[in-house]
Design a protein around this motif. Structure first.
Motif, PDB file in Angstrom:
ATOM      1  N   MET A   1      55.887  47.065  53.002  1.00  0.00           N
ATOM      2  CA  MET A   1      54.910  47.696  53.873  1.00  0.00           C
ATOM      3  C   MET A   1      54.099  48.706  53.078  1.00  0.00           C
ATOM      4  N   ASN A   2      52.859  48.851  53.433  1.00  0.00           N
ATOM      5  CA  ASN A   2      51.975  49.805  52.780  1.00  0.00           C
ATOM      6  C   ASN A   2      52.541  51.216  52.974  1.00  0.00           C
ATOM      7  N   LYS A   3      52.748  51.911  51.875  1.00  0.00           N
ATOM      8  CA  LYS A   3      53.375  53.240  51.942  1.00  0.00           C
ATOM      9  C   LYS A   3      52.472  54.291  52.578  1.00  0.00           C
ATOM     10  N   HIS A   4      51.174  53.993  52.719  1.00  0.00           N
ATOM     11  CA  HIS A   4      50.235  54.964  53.273  1.00  0.00           C
ATOM     12  C   HIS A   4      50.058  54.820  54.783  1.00  0.00           C
ATOM     13  N   ILE A   5      50.704  53.827  55.402  1.00  0.00           N
ATOM     14  CA  ILE A   5      50.548  53.628  56.843  1.00  0.00           C
ATOM     15  C   ILE A   5      51.885  53.926  57.515  1.00  0.00           C
ATOM     16  N   SER A   6      51.900  54.964  58.318  1.00  0.00           N
ATOM     17  CA  SER A   6      53.145  55.357  58.986  1.00  0.00           C
ATOM     18  C   SER A   6      53.411  54.454  60.189  1.00  0.00           C
ATOM     19  N   GLU A   7      54.621  54.470  60.649  1.00  0.00           N
ATOM     20  CA  GLU A   7      55.007  53.706  61.840  1.00  0.00           C
ATOM     21  C   GLU A   7      54.209  54.160  63.056  1.00  0.00           C
ATOM     22  N   GLU A   8      53.939  55.463  63.129  1.00  0.00           N
ATOM     23  CA  GLU A   8      53.183  55.995  64.267  1.00  0.00           C
ATOM     24  C   GLU A   8      51.760  55.436  64.299  1.00  0.00           C
ATOM     25  N   VAL A   9      51.131  55.354  63.132  1.00  0.00           N
ATOM     26  CA  VAL A   9      49.766  54.828  63.053  1.00  0.00           C
ATOM     27  C   VAL A   9      49.759  53.346  63.407  1.00  0.00           C
ATOM     28  N   LEU A  10      50.715  52.586  62.869  1.00  0.00           N
ATOM     29  CA  LEU A  10      50.807  51.161  63.203  1.00  0.00           C
ATOM     30  C   LEU A  10      51.015  50.950  64.696  1.00  0.00           C
ATOM     31  N   ALA A  11      51.862  51.762  65.298  1.00  0.00           N
ATOM     32  CA  ALA A  11      52.117  51.653  66.736  1.00  0.00           C
ATOM     33  C   ALA A  11      50.859  51.978  67.537  1.00  0.00           C
ATOM     34  N   LEU A  12      50.098  52.968  67.108  1.00  0.00           N
ATOM     35  CA  LEU A  12      48.852  53.339  67.778  1.00  0.00           C
ATOM     36  C   LEU A  12      47.833  52.198  67.719  1.00  0.00           C
ATOM     37  N   ILE A  13      47.703  51.565  66.564  1.00  0.00           N
ATOM     38  CA  ILE A  13      46.776  50.443  66.405  1.00  0.00           C
ATOM     39  C   ILE A  13      47.223  49.260  67.253  1.00  0.00           C
ATOM     40  N   GLU A  14      48.517  48.938  67.206  1.00  0.00           N
ATOM     41  CA  GLU A  14      49.050  47.836  68.024  1.00  0.00           C
ATOM     42  C   GLU A  14      48.786  48.074  69.503  1.00  0.00           C
ATOM     43  N   GLN A  15      48.965  49.299  69.942  1.00  0.00           N
ATOM     44  CA  GLN A  15      48.733  49.662  71.346  1.00  0.00           C
ATOM     45  C   GLN A  15      47.266  49.444  71.718  1.00  0.00           C
ATOM     46  N   ALA A  16      46.354  49.835  70.836  1.00  0.00           N
ATOM     47  CA  ALA A  16      44.919  49.655  71.100  1.00  0.00           C
ATOM     48  C   ALA A  16      44.573  48.178  71.207  1.00  0.00           C
ATOM     49  N   VAL A  17      45.092  47.368  70.294  1.00  0.00           N
ATOM     50  CA  VAL A  17      44.820  45.927  70.307  1.00  0.00           C
ATOM     51  C   VAL A  17      45.424  45.287  71.550  1.00  0.00           C
ATOM     52  N   LYS A  18      46.614  45.709  71.900  1.00  0.00           N
ATOM     53  CA  LYS A  18      47.340  45.128  73.038  1.00  0.00           C
ATOM     54  C   LYS A  18      46.617  45.334  74.367  1.00  0.00           C
ATOM     55  N   HIS A  19      45.900  46.437  74.512  1.00  0.00           N
ATOM     56  CA  HIS A  19      45.276  46.763  75.786  1.00  0.00           C
ATOM     57  C   HIS A  19      43.815  46.319  75.904  1.00  0.00           C
ATOM     58  N   ILE A  20      43.315  45.599  74.919  1.00  0.00           N
ATOM     59  CA  ILE A  20      41.942  45.094  74.985  1.00  0.00           C
ATOM     60  C   ILE A  20      41.972  43.595  75.239  1.00  0.00           C
ATOM     61  N   ASN A  21      41.217  43.138  76.245  1.00  0.00           N
ATOM     62  CA  ASN A  21      41.072  41.703  76.459  1.00  0.00           C
ATOM     63  C   ASN A  21      39.900  41.159  75.654  1.00  0.00           C
ATOM     64  N   PHE A  22      38.787  41.888  75.636  1.00  0.00           N
ATOM     65  CA  PHE A  22      37.614  41.511  74.856  1.00  0.00           C
ATOM     66  C   PHE A  22      37.073  42.768  74.198  1.00  0.00           C
ATOM     67  N   GLY A  23      36.777  42.700  72.901  1.00  0.00           N
ATOM     68  CA  GLY A  23      36.239  43.850  72.202  1.00  0.00           C
ATOM     69  C   GLY A  23      36.643  43.858  70.745  1.00  0.00           C
ATOM     70  N   SER A  24      36.783  45.060  70.194  1.00  0.00           N
ATOM     71  CA  SER A  24      37.146  45.165  68.785  1.00  0.00           C
ATOM     72  C   SER A  24      37.863  46.484  68.502  1.00  0.00           C
ATOM     73  N   VAL A  25      38.632  46.457  67.425  1.00  0.00           N
ATOM     74  CA  VAL A  25      39.271  47.660  66.896  1.00  0.00           C
ATOM     75  C   VAL A  25      38.883  47.726  65.427  1.00  0.00           C
ATOM     76  N   THR A  26      38.287  48.850  65.019  1.00  0.00           N
ATOM     77  CA  THR A  26      37.852  49.027  63.637  1.00  0.00           C
ATOM     78  C   THR A  26      38.625  50.166  63.002  1.00  0.00           C
ATOM     79  N   LEU A  27      39.172  49.898  61.824  1.00  0.00           N
ATOM     80  CA  LEU A  27      39.913  50.903  61.068  1.00  0.00           C
ATOM     81  C   LEU A  27      39.066  51.350  59.893  1.00  0.00           C
ATOM     82  N   VAL A  28      38.978  52.648  59.677  1.00  0.00           N
ATOM     83  CA  VAL A  28      38.211  53.213  58.571  1.00  0.00           C
ATOM     84  C   VAL A  28      39.202  53.770  57.560  1.00  0.00           C
ATOM     85  N   LEU A  29      39.058  53.340  56.296  1.00  0.00           N
ATOM     86  CA  LEU A  29      39.961  53.775  55.236  1.00  0.00           C
ATOM     87  C   LEU A  29      39.241  54.651  54.227  1.00  0.00           C
ATOM     88  N   GLN A  30      39.952  55.673  53.773  1.00  0.00           N
ATOM     89  CA  GLN A  30      39.461  56.555  52.724  1.00  0.00           C
ATOM     90  C   GLN A  30      40.654  56.967  51.891  1.00  0.00           C
TER      91      GLN A  30
END
Length: 110
Positions: A1-30
């Motif tokens: 697993m990517n050492k820079h992505i915490s379990e909390e962040v992954l869970a937050l992203i999964e939650q966002a994807v799970k609750h959308i029927n149509f749309g998008s989720v965009t992640l910004v990396l720096q």
């Protein structure tokens, strides 16, 4: 697993994807870290939302794997996941590179 992505962040992203029927989720990396998540939900008028589509544990594992694969090795950029009927249908990865001192033809800079 990517050492820079915490379990909390992954869970937050999964939650966002799970609750959308149509749309998008965009992640910004720096600096190889997810610093921002943009969530866009589209509502289709006159269309019934899918019942339970993409809401299983196997689907959640698939979402996590797609996220990790998409951001792997990226230092700067964006990953956009397009969602239709509760499923990730497309992943777009836009990688940016930071360039140090640029020089012109004669070494004088830009």
């Amino acid at each position: 697993m990517n050492k820079h992505i915490s379990e909390e962040v992954l869970a937050l992203i999964e939650q966002a994807v799970k609750h959308i029927n149509f749309g998008s989720v965009t992640l910004v990396l720096q600096d190889s870290r997810i610093i921002q998540m943009e969530k866009l939900e589209k509502i289709r008028i006159g269309e019934q939302p899918p019942k339970g589509a993409g809401k299983t544990a196997a689907a959640a594992t698939g979402v996590r794997m797609r996220i990790l694969q998409s951001v792997d090795g990226m230092e700067y950029g964006k990953v956009a996941m397009q969602i239709q009927a509760g499923q990730i249908m497309q992943v777009e990865r836009t990688e940016k590179y930071r360039v140090g001192k640029l020089t012109g033809l004669h070494g004088d800079g830009i």
